[in-house]
Design a protein around this motif. Sequence first.
Motif, PDB file in Angstrom:
ATOM      1  N   VAL A 286     -23.913   1.009 -36.136  1.00  0.00           N
ATOM      2  CA  VAL A 286     -24.396   2.212 -37.057  1.00  0.00           C
ATOM      3  C   VAL A 286     -23.552   3.228 -37.166  1.00  0.00           C
ATOM      4  N   ILE A 287     -22.691   3.624 -36.135  1.00  0.00           N
ATOM      5  CA  ILE A 287     -21.635   4.607 -36.179  1.00  0.00           C
ATOM      6  C   ILE A 287     -20.665   4.219 -37.560  1.00  0.00           C
ATOM      7  N   ALA A 288     -20.181   2.890 -37.275  1.00  0.00           N
ATOM      8  CA  ALA A 288     -19.177   2.531 -38.252  1.00  0.00           C
ATOM      9  C   ALA A 288     -19.938   2.421 -39.681  1.00  0.00           C
ATOM     10  N   ALA A 289     -21.140   1.985 -40.012  1.00  0.00           N
ATOM     11  CA  ALA A 289     -21.909   2.050 -41.355  1.00  0.00           C
ATOM     12  C   ALA A 289     -21.894   3.614 -41.771  1.00  0.00           C
ATOM     13  N   LEU A 290     -22.252   4.489 -40.956  1.00  0.00           N
ATOM     14  CA  LEU A 290     -22.147   5.811 -41.393  1.00  0.00           C
ATOM     15  C   LEU A 290     -21.084   6.467 -41.633  1.00  0.00           C
ATOM     16  N   VAL A 291     -19.815   6.022 -40.984  1.00  0.00           N
ATOM     17  CA  VAL A 291     -18.587   6.885 -41.381  1.00  0.00           C
ATOM     18  C   VAL A 291     -18.156   6.026 -42.490  1.00  0.00           C
ATOM     19  N   ILE A 292     -18.444   4.709 -42.548  1.00  0.00           N
ATOM     20  CA  ILE A 292     -17.845   4.173 -44.026  1.00  0.00           C
ATOM     21  C   ILE A 292     -18.435   4.586 -45.323  1.00  0.00           C
ATOM     22  N   ILE A 293     -19.769   4.927 -45.030  1.00  0.00           N
ATOM     23  CA  ILE A 293     -20.594   5.534 -46.111  1.00  0.00           C
ATOM     24  C   ILE A 293     -20.096   7.078 -46.410  1.00  0.00           C
ATOM     25  N   GLY A 294     -20.021   7.761 -45.383  1.00  0.00           N
ATOM     26  CA  GLY A 294     -19.576   9.103 -45.436  1.00  0.00           C
ATOM     27  C   GLY A 294     -17.974   9.157 -45.752  1.00  0.00           C
ATOM     28  N   GLY A 295     -17.184   8.177 -45.568  1.00  0.00           N
ATOM     29  CA  GLY A 295     -15.798   7.835 -46.099  1.00  0.00           C
ATOM     30  C   GLY A 295     -15.774   7.735 -47.355  1.00  0.00           C
ATOM     31  N   LEU A 296     -16.708   6.980 -47.935  1.00  0.00           N
ATOM     32  CA  LEU A 296     -16.438   6.754 -49.328  1.00  0.00           C
ATOM     33  C   LEU A 296     -16.978   7.997 -50.113  1.00  0.00           C
ATOM     34  N   ALA A 297     -17.904   8.643 -49.624  1.00  0.00           N
ATOM     35  CA  ALA A 297     -18.276   9.963 -50.210  1.00  0.00           C
ATOM     36  C   ALA A 297     -17.224  10.892 -50.230  1.00  0.00           C
ATOM     37  N   PHE A 298     -16.656  10.909 -49.007  1.00  0.00           N
ATOM     38  CA  PHE A 298     -15.596  11.976 -48.907  1.00  0.00           C
ATOM     39  C   PHE A 298     -14.252  11.695 -49.765  1.00  0.00           C
ATOM     40  N   ASN A 299     -14.099  10.073 -49.844  1.00  0.00           N
ATOM     41  CA  ASN A 299     -12.650   9.768 -50.761  1.00  0.00           C
ATOM     42  C   ASN A 299     -13.218   9.960 -52.093  1.00  0.00           C
ATOM     43  N   ILE A 300     -14.381   9.702 -52.561  1.00  0.00           N
ATOM     44  CA  ILE A 300     -14.631  10.134 -54.075  1.00  0.00           C
ATOM     45  C   ILE A 300     -14.146  11.609 -54.328  1.00  0.00           C
ATOM     46  N   GLY A 301     -14.626  12.560 -53.216  1.00  0.00           N
ATOM     47  CA  GLY A 301     -14.417  13.918 -53.527  1.00  0.00           C
ATOM     48  C   GLY A 301     -12.782  14.009 -53.352  1.00  0.00           C
ATOM     49  N   ASN A 302     -12.037  13.412 -52.511  1.00  0.00           N
ATOM     50  CA  ASN A 302     -10.479  13.352 -52.205  1.00  0.00           C
ATOM     51  C   ASN A 302      -9.979  13.031 -53.657  1.00  0.00           C
ATOM     52  N   ILE A 303     -10.315  11.779 -54.274  1.00  0.00           N
ATOM     53  CA  ILE A 303      -9.906  11.667 -55.402  1.00  0.00           C
ATOM     54  C   ILE A 303     -10.053  12.660 -56.528  1.00  0.00           C
ATOM     55  N   ALA A 304     -11.150  13.266 -56.590  1.00  0.00           N
ATOM     56  CA  ALA A 304     -11.575  14.110 -57.677  1.00  0.00           C
ATOM     57  C   ALA A 304     -10.715  15.381 -57.252  1.00  0.00           C
ATOM     58  N   GLY A 305     -10.350  15.846 -55.950  1.00  0.00           N
ATOM     59  CA  GLY A 305      -9.560  16.698 -55.698  1.00  0.00           C
ATOM     60  C   GLY A 305      -8.261  16.560 -56.227  1.00  0.00           C
ATOM     61  N   GLY A 306      -7.695  15.219 -56.135  1.00  0.00           N
ATOM     62  CA  GLY A 306      -6.542  14.805 -56.684  1.00  0.00           C
ATOM     63  C   GLY A 306      -6.188  15.212 -58.346  1.00  0.00           C
ATOM     64  N   GLY A 307      -7.404  14.698 -58.855  1.00  0.00           N
ATOM     65  CA  GLY A 307      -7.400  15.028 -60.109  1.00  0.00           C
ATOM     66  C   GLY A 307      -7.393  16.690 -60.460  1.00  0.00           C
ATOM     67  N   LEU A 308      -7.882  17.364 -59.732  1.00  0.00           N
ATOM     68  CA  LEU A 308      -8.105  18.828 -60.177  1.00  0.00           C
ATOM     69  C   LEU A 308      -6.439  19.618 -59.713  1.00  0.00           C
TER      70      LEU A 308
ATOM     71  N   THR B 115      -8.769   5.056 -42.182  1.00  0.00           N
ATOM     72  CA  THR B 115      -9.899   5.388 -41.183  1.00  0.00           C
ATOM     73  C   THR B 115     -10.962   4.717 -41.335  1.00  0.00           C
ATOM     74  N   SER B 116     -11.626   4.582 -42.479  1.00  0.00           N
ATOM     75  CA  SER B 116     -12.881   3.846 -43.061  1.00  0.00           C
ATOM     76  C   SER B 116     -12.498   2.447 -42.598  1.00  0.00           C
ATOM     77  N   ALA B 117     -11.496   1.925 -43.230  1.00  0.00           N
ATOM     78  CA  ALA B 117     -11.031   0.664 -43.106  1.00  0.00           C
ATOM     79  C   ALA B 117     -11.006   0.294 -41.756  1.00  0.00           C
ATOM     80  N   THR B 118     -10.673   0.960 -40.711  1.00  0.00           N
ATOM     81  CA  THR B 118     -10.495   0.740 -39.364  1.00  0.00           C
ATOM     82  C   THR B 118     -11.737   0.434 -38.785  1.00  0.00           C
TER      83      THR B 118
END
Length: 425
Positions: free
Chosen positions: A103-125, A313-316
């Motif tokens: 459960v924790i892994a699934a939530l972290v991976i989903i949250g990490g994906l959402a965060f990483n979309i934001g991180n890549i968006a930040g790289g664009g900015l 971290t999400s991959a781990t």
Amino acid sequence: MTEQTSAPVSPEDEARIATAKKRIGRSAVIGAIFLMATSAIGPGFITQTATFTAQLGAAFAFAILVSVLIDIAVQLNVWRMITSSGKRAGELANSAIPFSGHVIAALVIIGGLAFNIGNIAGGGLGLNALLGIDPKVGGLLTGALAIILFLIKKAGRVMDVVLVVLGVGMIVMTLVVAFISQPPVGDALRQTFAPDTLNFATITTIVGGTVGGYITYSGAHRYLDSGHTGPEHAGPVMKAAANGILVTGIMRYVLFLAILGVVASGVTLDLTSQAANPAGQAFGAVLGDAGLRIFGAIFWAAAISSVIGAAYTSATFLSTFTRRLAVGWPLQLATVAFIVVSLIVYLSIGTAPAAILVFVGGFNGLILPIGLTVFMYIGWFRRDLLGTKKYPLWLLIAGTVVTALTWYMGAVSVGPIFAFLGMGA
């Protein structure tokens, strides 16, 4: 049939091997500190800081203080438990409560994906502010560079060096801007402890952006690679975690002061338009075009370091579902795949990058109490999994209080977090 024996190892070779192992272990420890630190001061936090400082002024200092205190309770417990057990978070959780790790892994991976979309968006900015290129192209370049890093054979050691350089660079540049903006330090210090305004949605969002989701486990998972695991290494682990928290705490407050100086001077930041980039506007107001370029460099450094942290971290956590992805080349490829998926989603959506960065902080803040609850259960009732019956009582009490607090903050903040994006309660 003759028995084959390996050639004896000379004392010189043994010394060289021991030195190499020590160097690799030290690199992993330093990398763990900066992986946690740079993940916690990513583009989401920078955007959130600019947004909430513009809304709350000096009162936002209290939210930063709360985030640091929560950080201490969370990270010291998580680092100590994970390294004492020698297991990653998902595996340790499953050992205590069957399937809780999944459960924790699934939530972290989903949250990490959402965060990483934001991180890549930040790289664009960041690259848009630094070089003037289209944010989508900037996001593509940021993701591509992160992918290249993980395709390198010794990706772990390269990652450690990159994170240290980026982290130190961000702190130095932000210090310069904070000094020039001349913030009202006295008022900021007062409201750090006695704020004029208290906003739980703001605190939950900033906690999620600096402690929640994958960030909770990033440094601890990297520390496992140092080989210094087991309860006998609790002292050095606590010291490393404390150093990481110190770095993030300084960076958070300095960034807040830099933007507060701009807001206090009467400059109004755009928080609503599709092209809103409040942090960039603040830096530009201090140093003009040069300030915008400095912001771009800081923001991009924060973004790519957070892309690295979120993806790794999400991959781990994927090893919770299959041991094949636990270490080595399979883990590197899983990390690359995670970045590729994040990049594709970012390039295909039309949401304003700043809005993404604020939302994912709130989302990860809602994930945080679930993992903490499992870890507190381990600390109170399953210390056998940690290889020792001894565990600091003050740390357990602090962790339990923070767990209850994050549940409360999450419950009262769901509506406001979504309302911030105009999505409704």
